[in-house]
Scaffold this motif. Structure first.
Motif, short mmCIF file in Angstrom:
data_model
loop_
_atom_site.label_atom_id
_atom_site.label_comp_id
_atom_site.label_asym_id
_atom_site.label_seq_id
_atom_site.Cartn_x
_atom_site.Cartn_y
_atom_site.Cartn_z
N ALA A 14 0.84 -1.19 0.00
CA ALA A 14 0.00 0.00 0.00
C ALA A 14 0.87 1.24 0.00
O ALA A 14 1.99 1.24 0.50
CB ALA A 14 -0.92 0.00 1.22
N LYS A 19 -2.87 4.18 -3.70
CA LYS A 19 -2.52 3.20 -4.73
C LYS A 19 -1.67 2.09 -4.12
O LYS A 19 -1.38 2.10 -2.93
CB LYS A 19 -1.74 3.90 -5.86
CG LYS A 19 -2.53 4.94 -6.60
CD LYS A 19 -3.52 4.28 -7.51
CE LYS A 19 -4.20 5.30 -8.39
NZ LYS A 19 -5.07 4.69 -9.37
N LYS A 20 -1.26 1.15 -4.96
CA LYS A 20 -0.42 0.05 -4.50
C LYS A 20 0.73 -0.16 -5.47
O LYS A 20 0.63 0.15 -6.65
CB LYS A 20 -1.24 -1.24 -4.38
CG LYS A 20 -2.32 -1.15 -3.32
CD LYS A 20 -3.04 -2.45 -3.14
CE LYS A 20 -4.07 -2.30 -2.03
NZ LYS A 20 -4.79 -3.53 -1.78
N HIS A 63 -6.30 -6.75 -9.50
CA HIS A 63 -5.70 -5.64 -8.75
C HIS A 63 -5.06 -4.59 -9.66
O HIS A 63 -4.48 -3.61 -9.17
CB HIS A 63 -4.63 -6.16 -7.79
CG HIS A 63 -5.19 -7.02 -6.71
ND1 HIS A 63 -5.81 -6.51 -5.59
CD2 HIS A 63 -5.23 -8.38 -6.56
CE1 HIS A 63 -6.20 -7.50 -4.81
NE2 HIS A 63 -5.85 -8.64 -5.38
N ARG A 65 -6.17 -2.15 -11.44
CA ARG A 65 -6.65 -0.76 -11.30
C ARG A 65 -6.11 -0.08 -10.04
O ARG A 65 -6.09 1.14 -9.96
CB ARG A 65 -8.17 -0.74 -11.27
CG ARG A 65 -8.77 -1.09 -12.61
CD ARG A 65 -10.26 -0.81 -12.63
NE ARG A 65 -10.76 -1.06 -13.96
CZ ARG A 65 -11.84 -1.76 -14.24
NH1 ARG A 65 -12.56 -2.27 -13.25
NH2 ARG A 65 -12.23 -1.93 -15.47
N GLU A 66 -5.68 -0.87 -9.08
CA GLU A 66 -5.17 -0.31 -7.82
C GLU A 66 -3.71 0.12 -7.92
O GLU A 66 -3.22 0.86 -7.08
CB GLU A 66 -5.27 -1.35 -6.70
CG GLU A 66 -6.68 -1.83 -6.44
CD GLU A 66 -6.72 -3.01 -5.47
OE1 GLU A 66 -5.66 -3.36 -4.91
OE2 GLU A 66 -7.79 -3.57 -5.30
#
Length: 68
Positions: A14, A19-20, A63, A65-66
């Motif tokens: 994170a 975002k990630k 994931h 989009r993150e």
């Protein structure tokens, strides 16, 4: 010793902006160190090192989009 003897995994870290970042390694610490090789110090400062999420290659698309 070959790196193929140790399984590698994907880890999501994170960031402070919500975002990630995706890391890859044998352990979460190894994945974090690998991130240091490709990110700037400013980008690394945003990463929250605690509680990385281990995911499989199949889960990566969910994931996408993150990531930021």
């Amino acid at each position: 010793m070959s790196s193929f003897n140790n399984p590698h995994h994907f880890y999501l870290f994170a960031m402070q902006n919500g975002k990630k970042k995706l890391g890859y390694g044998t352990t979460p610490d190894d994945a974090y160190e690998n991130l240091k090789l490709r990110l700037t110090a400013k980008e690394m400062a945003q990463i929250i090192r605690e509680q990385p999420q281990r995911i499989t290659q199949r889960q990566l698309q969910a994931h996408a989009r993150e990531l930021g």
